[in-house]
Design a protein around this motif. Structure first.
Motif, PDB file in Angstrom:
ATOM      1  N   GLY A 157      10.894   9.524  23.349  1.00  0.00           N
ATOM      2  CA  GLY A 157      12.313   9.455  22.976  1.00  0.00           C
ATOM      3  C   GLY A 157      12.466   8.853  21.591  1.00  0.00           C
ATOM      4  N   SER A 158      13.711   8.731  21.146  1.00  0.00           N
ATOM      5  CA  SER A 158      13.940   8.264  19.777  1.00  0.00           C
ATOM      6  C   SER A 158      13.569   6.785  19.605  1.00  0.00           C
ATOM      7  N   ASP A 164       8.548   1.640  26.353  1.00  0.00           N
ATOM      8  CA  ASP A 164       9.338   2.876  26.416  1.00  0.00           C
ATOM      9  C   ASP A 164      10.826   2.547  26.418  1.00  0.00           C
ATOM     10  N   GLY A 165      11.628   3.537  26.080  1.00  0.00           N
ATOM     11  CA  GLY A 165      13.083   3.406  26.080  1.00  0.00           C
ATOM     12  C   GLY A 165      13.664   3.687  27.456  1.00  0.00           C
ATOM     13  N   GLY A 210      14.406   9.697  31.603  1.00  0.00           N
ATOM     14  CA  GLY A 210      14.172  11.133  31.744  1.00  0.00           C
ATOM     15  C   GLY A 210      15.117  12.008  30.954  1.00  0.00           C
ATOM     16  N   GLY A 233      13.198  14.328  29.424  1.00  0.00           N
ATOM     17  CA  GLY A 233      12.453  15.187  30.349  1.00  0.00           C
ATOM     18  C   GLY A 233      11.018  14.768  30.611  1.00  0.00           C
TER      19      GLY A 233
HETATM   20  C1  5RP Z   1      12.618  10.281  27.886  1.00  0.00           C
HETATM   21  C2  5RP Z   1      13.217   8.978  28.220  1.00  0.00           C
HETATM   22  C3  5RP Z   1      13.748   8.142  27.111  1.00  0.00           C
HETATM   23  O1  5RP Z   1      13.182   6.879  27.171  1.00  0.00           O
HETATM   24  C4  5RP Z   1      15.236   8.032  27.243  1.00  0.00           C
HETATM   25  O2  5RP Z   1      15.794   9.340  27.292  1.00  0.00           O
HETATM   26  C5  5RP Z   1      15.854   7.250  26.090  1.00  0.00           C
HETATM   27  O3  5RP Z   1      15.807   8.006  24.932  1.00  0.00           O
HETATM   28  P1  5RP Z   1      16.260   7.442  23.533  1.00  0.00           P
HETATM   29  O4  5RP Z   1      15.309   6.352  23.169  1.00  0.00           O
HETATM   30  O5  5RP Z   1      16.153   8.649  22.625  1.00  0.00           O
HETATM   31  O6  5RP Z   1      17.676   6.956  23.652  1.00  0.00           O
HETATM   32  O7  5RP Z   1      13.282   8.571  29.345  1.00  0.00           O
HETATM   33  O8  5RP Z   1      12.256  11.014  29.015  1.00  0.00           O
END
Ligand code: 5RP
Length: 245
Positions: free
Chosen positions: A56-57, A108-109, A122, A125
């Protein structure tokens, strides 16, 4: 209000305090808050060993910061093909989880988090590989901007990875649980499956729902990370990075 003083303490309700570090922007947008949380996670990267890296970002910002300390650790296990490519582009060795064994930390985010660190993930995805890498890690550090903090999970549609031939079967089961499943159009996971995004859920007991959904035949994984939530949450806020617990 803040005057940009480095190292100044700001209160933010409930007696919690933040340290505004030198260089912390006075006007933070969502991306700035993601970057701040991502940078703060560097302190959880141990010397040596293999770490897990999410998707994710916000995870991408973490990877970019990680590149600045790539000599400190041995390499990473990626939770998606996209993350593996970004790590490799930075010259960070990428390991297969089966070869790496147990990981020191997973960063992770999240799409939503409660104060108790139960998560919805997710949106990108990658939930199944994310859950696997999280499960293989001794500690899970979640990095997010303050907009992800909610009282009750479910405003963000809950992603569920499903074996394609079970799509309708699983969707019908979800309707009986009060959810409105919507097929993510034109999307295939790294594992060759589809995603149902479930709207309309008010998730008062995330552990119970996570287990219930996993028991539906055809479900590969659901995006609730509650049985194994984050151990540490680093939340980028306008005032600084808030750490829980
Ligand atoms: C990807 C995820 C990401 O951690 C979640 O979607 C957050 O994304 P972002 O950091 O772009 O806000 O679970 O499957």
């Amino acid at each position: 209000m803040e005057g940009g003083l480095p190292g100044r303490l700001w209160s933010w309700g409930f007696g919690l305090f933040f340290v505004r570090k030198a260089g912390y922007p006075a006007a933070m947008n969502q991306d700035d808050m993601k970057k701040a949380a991502a940078q703060a996670a560097l302190e959880f990267v141990p010397v040596g060993g293999v770490i897990g890296v999410g998707t994710g970002s916000t995870a991408n910002y973490f990877i970019d910061y990680l590149a600045t300390i790539k000599g400190r650790f041995d390499g990473a296990v990626a939770s998606s093909i996209a993350t593996a490519e970004r790590l490799k582009k930075h010259g960070i060795p990428v390991f297969d989880l089966n070869e790496a064994g147990s990981l020191t930390v997973y960063v992770d985010g999240a799409d939503e988090t409660t104060i108790h660190r139960a998560l919805i993930k997710g949106g990108g995805g990658a939930l199944t590989r994310e859950k696997i890498v999280a499960a293989a890690s001794r500690s899970f550090v979640c990095i997010a901007d303050e907009g992800k903090l909610v009282d009750v999970l479910g405003r963000f549609p809950l992603p569920i990875e499903v074996i394609p031939m079970a799509r309708s079967l699983v969707a019908r089961e979800i309707v009986t649980l009060g959810g409105e499943p919507v097929l993510r159009q034109g999307f295939q996971t790294d594992n060759g499956n589809v995603i149902l995004d479930v709207h309309g859920l008010k998730i008062l007991d995330p552990v119970a729902l996570e287990e219930r959904l996993n028991n539906i035949t055809g479900v590969v994984t659901n995006g609730l990370f509650a049985r194994r939530g984050a151990d540490i949450l680093l939340l980028g806020t306008k005032q600084g990075v808030r750490r829980l617990p």
